[in-house]
Design a protein around this motif. Structure first.
Motif, PDB file in Angstrom:
ATOM      1  N   ARG A 237      -7.603   3.057  -3.952  1.00  0.00           N
ATOM      2  CA  ARG A 237      -8.747   2.449  -3.000  1.00  0.00           C
ATOM      3  C   ARG A 237      -8.399   2.117  -1.837  1.00  0.00           C
ATOM      4  O   ARG A 237      -7.066   2.083  -1.448  1.00  0.00           O
ATOM      5  CB  ARG A 237      -9.512   1.101  -3.609  1.00  0.00           C
ATOM      6  CG  ARG A 237      -8.388  -0.055  -3.770  1.00  0.00           C
ATOM      7  CD  ARG A 237      -9.142  -1.226  -4.304  1.00  0.00           C
ATOM      8  NE  ARG A 237      -9.780  -2.069  -3.408  1.00  0.00           N
ATOM      9  CZ  ARG A 237     -10.579  -3.110  -3.581  1.00  0.00           C
ATOM     10  NH1 ARG A 237     -10.496  -3.646  -4.744  1.00  0.00           N
ATOM     11  NH2 ARG A 237     -11.229  -3.534  -2.579  1.00  0.00           N
ATOM     12  N   SER A 238      -9.057   2.307  -0.671  1.00  0.00           N
ATOM     13  CA  SER A 238      -8.713   1.936   0.652  1.00  0.00           C
ATOM     14  C   SER A 238      -8.404   0.568   0.997  1.00  0.00           C
ATOM     15  O   SER A 238      -7.672   0.192   1.903  1.00  0.00           O
ATOM     16  CB  SER A 238      -9.783   2.702   1.871  1.00  0.00           C
ATOM     17  OG  SER A 238     -10.710   1.890   1.467  1.00  0.00           O
ATOM     18  N   SER A 239      -9.127  -0.202   0.597  1.00  0.00           N
ATOM     19  CA  SER A 239      -9.184  -1.870   0.933  1.00  0.00           C
ATOM     20  C   SER A 239      -7.795  -2.544  -0.052  1.00  0.00           C
ATOM     21  O   SER A 239      -7.815  -2.378  -1.128  1.00  0.00           O
ATOM     22  CB  SER A 239     -10.617  -2.577   0.521  1.00  0.00           C
ATOM     23  OG  SER A 239     -10.495  -4.159   0.646  1.00  0.00           O
ATOM     24  N   ALA A 240      -7.250  -3.233   0.831  1.00  0.00           N
ATOM     25  CA  ALA A 240      -6.292  -4.157   0.375  1.00  0.00           C
ATOM     26  C   ALA A 240      -6.742  -5.673  -0.264  1.00  0.00           C
ATOM     27  O   ALA A 240      -5.721  -6.263  -0.363  1.00  0.00           O
ATOM     28  CB  ALA A 240      -4.994  -4.265   1.445  1.00  0.00           C
ATOM     29  N   GLU A 241      -7.965  -6.039   0.220  1.00  0.00           N
ATOM     30  CA  GLU A 241      -8.520  -7.106  -0.012  1.00  0.00           C
ATOM     31  C   GLU A 241      -8.459  -7.596  -1.591  1.00  0.00           C
ATOM     32  O   GLU A 241      -8.973  -6.716  -2.483  1.00  0.00           O
ATOM     33  CB  GLU A 241      -9.800  -7.170   0.187  1.00  0.00           C
ATOM     34  CG  GLU A 241     -10.721  -8.481   0.095  1.00  0.00           C
ATOM     35  CD  GLU A 241     -12.028  -8.454   0.519  1.00  0.00           C
ATOM     36  OE1 GLU A 241     -12.841  -9.514   0.398  1.00  0.00           O
ATOM     37  OE2 GLU A 241     -12.637  -7.590   1.040  1.00  0.00           O
ATOM     38  N   VAL A 242      -8.192  -8.706  -1.983  1.00  0.00           N
ATOM     39  CA  VAL A 242      -8.311  -9.197  -3.462  1.00  0.00           C
ATOM     40  C   VAL A 242      -9.560  -9.638  -3.675  1.00  0.00           C
ATOM     41  O   VAL A 242      -9.940 -10.870  -3.389  1.00  0.00           O
ATOM     42  CB  VAL A 242      -7.188 -10.399  -3.569  1.00  0.00           C
ATOM     43  CG1 VAL A 242      -7.250 -10.597  -4.996  1.00  0.00           C
ATOM     44  CG2 VAL A 242      -5.713  -9.773  -3.122  1.00  0.00           C
TER      45      VAL A 242
ATOM     46  N   THR B 292       0.774  -1.178   0.046  1.00  0.00           N
ATOM     47  CA  THR B 292       0.080  -0.171   0.102  1.00  0.00           C
ATOM     48  C   THR B 292       0.709   1.260   0.074  1.00  0.00           C
ATOM     49  O   THR B 292       1.790   1.324   0.653  1.00  0.00           O
ATOM     50  CB  THR B 292      -0.862   0.151   1.389  1.00  0.00           C
ATOM     51  OG1 THR B 292      -1.671  -1.030   1.349  1.00  0.00           O
ATOM     52  CG2 THR B 292      -1.790   1.629   1.168  1.00  0.00           C
ATOM     53  N   GLU B 293       0.508   2.509  -0.671  1.00  0.00           N
ATOM     54  CA  GLU B 293       1.219   3.531  -0.889  1.00  0.00           C
ATOM     55  C   GLU B 293       0.236   4.666  -0.588  1.00  0.00           C
ATOM     56  O   GLU B 293      -0.777   4.743  -1.142  1.00  0.00           O
ATOM     57  CB  GLU B 293       1.985   3.708  -2.420  1.00  0.00           C
ATOM     58  CG  GLU B 293       2.459   4.996  -2.350  1.00  0.00           C
ATOM     59  CD  GLU B 293       2.858   5.247  -3.603  1.00  0.00           C
ATOM     60  OE1 GLU B 293       3.322   6.421  -3.944  1.00  0.00           O
ATOM     61  OE2 GLU B 293       3.160   4.389  -4.516  1.00  0.00           O
ATOM     62  N   ALA B 294       0.574   5.243   0.501  1.00  0.00           N
ATOM     63  CA  ALA B 294      -0.204   6.526   0.939  1.00  0.00           C
ATOM     64  C   ALA B 294       0.037   7.571   0.111  1.00  0.00           C
ATOM     65  O   ALA B 294       1.265   8.107  -0.253  1.00  0.00           O
ATOM     66  CB  ALA B 294      -0.185   6.933   2.489  1.00  0.00           C
ATOM     67  N   THR B 295      -0.986   8.381  -0.444  1.00  0.00           N
ATOM     68  CA  THR B 295      -0.969   9.513  -1.330  1.00  0.00           C
ATOM     69  C   THR B 295      -1.733  10.702  -0.834  1.00  0.00           C
ATOM     70  O   THR B 295      -2.748  10.169  -0.084  1.00  0.00           O
ATOM     71  CB  THR B 295      -1.043   9.303  -2.936  1.00  0.00           C
ATOM     72  OG1 THR B 295      -2.582   9.114  -3.014  1.00  0.00           O
ATOM     73  CG2 THR B 295      -0.362   8.115  -3.143  1.00  0.00           C
ATOM     74  N   GLU B 296      -1.773  11.775  -1.376  1.00  0.00           N
ATOM     75  CA  GLU B 296      -2.371  12.781  -0.934  1.00  0.00           C
ATOM     76  C   GLU B 296      -3.901  12.576  -1.553  1.00  0.00           C
ATOM     77  O   GLU B 296      -5.064  12.901  -0.967  1.00  0.00           O
ATOM     78  CB  GLU B 296      -2.060  14.173  -1.570  1.00  0.00           C
ATOM     79  CG  GLU B 296      -2.334  14.235  -2.984  1.00  0.00           C
ATOM     80  CD  GLU B 296      -1.576  15.464  -3.321  1.00  0.00           C
ATOM     81  OE1 GLU B 296      -2.271  16.616  -3.369  1.00  0.00           O
ATOM     82  OE2 GLU B 296      -0.434  15.685  -3.996  1.00  0.00           O
ATOM     83  N   PHE B 297      -4.271  11.649  -2.357  1.00  0.00           N
ATOM     84  CA  PHE B 297      -5.608  11.414  -3.040  1.00  0.00           C
ATOM     85  C   PHE B 297      -6.125  10.070  -2.420  1.00  0.00           C
ATOM     86  O   PHE B 297      -7.368   9.674  -2.640  1.00  0.00           O
ATOM     87  CB  PHE B 297      -5.379  11.288  -4.549  1.00  0.00           C
ATOM     88  CG  PHE B 297      -4.912  12.503  -5.109  1.00  0.00           C
ATOM     89  CD1 PHE B 297      -5.466  13.804  -5.420  1.00  0.00           C
ATOM     90  CD2 PHE B 297      -3.558  12.327  -5.768  1.00  0.00           C
ATOM     91  CE1 PHE B 297      -4.941  14.712  -5.981  1.00  0.00           C
ATOM     92  CE2 PHE B 297      -3.010  13.540  -6.253  1.00  0.00           C
ATOM     93  CZ  PHE B 297      -3.752  14.491  -6.545  1.00  0.00           C
ATOM     94  N   GLY B 298      -5.451   9.434  -1.560  1.00  0.00           N
ATOM     95  CA  GLY B 298      -5.894   8.167  -0.840  1.00  0.00           C
ATOM     96  C   GLY B 298      -4.880   7.052  -0.985  1.00  0.00           C
ATOM     97  O   GLY B 298      -3.765   7.263  -1.715  1.00  0.00           O
ATOM     98  N   ASP B 299      -5.362   5.965  -0.795  1.00  0.00           N
ATOM     99  CA  ASP B 299      -4.241   4.740  -0.740  1.00  0.00           C
ATOM    100  C   ASP B 299      -4.329   4.060  -2.166  1.00  0.00           C
ATOM    101  O   ASP B 299      -5.206   3.868  -2.686  1.00  0.00           O
ATOM    102  CB  ASP B 299      -4.687   3.791   0.474  1.00  0.00           C
ATOM    103  CG  ASP B 299      -4.489   4.234   1.785  1.00  0.00           C
ATOM    104  OD1 ASP B 299      -3.630   5.135   1.968  1.00  0.00           O
ATOM    105  OD2 ASP B 299      -5.034   3.548   2.427  1.00  0.00           O
ATOM    106  N   ILE B 300      -2.820   3.854  -2.634  1.00  0.00           N
ATOM    107  CA  ILE B 300      -3.023   3.170  -3.687  1.00  0.00           C
ATOM    108  C   ILE B 300      -2.513   1.731  -3.352  1.00  0.00           C
ATOM    109  O   ILE B 300      -1.543   1.306  -2.511  1.00  0.00           O
ATOM    110  CB  ILE B 300      -1.795   3.642  -4.775  1.00  0.00           C
ATOM    111  CG1 ILE B 300      -2.315   5.124  -5.041  1.00  0.00           C
ATOM    112  CG2 ILE B 300      -1.610   2.620  -5.587  1.00  0.00           C
ATOM    113  CD1 ILE B 300      -1.306   5.703  -5.885  1.00  0.00           C
TER     114      ILE B 300
END
Length: 88
Positions: free
Chosen positions: A46-51, A18-26
């Motif tokens: 998107r915020s969720s890391a779920e596949v 996960t990479e946090a950016t000013e627009f949200g999590d990538i």
């Protein structure tokens, strides 16, 4: 991690980070396709890391079915089984 089988090919998708950016999590995902030596990565804002189903559909829509017969020439998924799975 999530694995699906479409026809005679299997697709394994794993969350890679996960990479946090000013627009949200990538969210970054690693995609492996049976029968191919290449590994592909997919990034989604998107915020969720779920596949989940959304990630799996993005894999299909992004043409990550590497070396899939017919797709390279037209950019379309020609296999009706793959299209039916994606649309489901």
């Amino acid at each position: 991690m999530r694995k699906i089988v479409i026809g005679d090919r299997s697709v394994v998708v794993t969350h890679a980070g996960t990479e946090a950016t000013e627009f949200g999590d990538i969210q970054r995902f690693r995609i492996e396709m049976s029968g191919s030596h290449a590994v592909t990565h997919l990034s989604i804002l998107r915020s969720s890391a779920e596949v989940d189903a959304r990630v799996m559909a993005s894999v299909i829509d992004a043409e990550l079915l590497l070396e899939h017969e017919g797709s390279a020439e037209s950019g379309l998924l020609r296999d009706p089984g793959v299209r039916a799975w994606r649309d489901e």
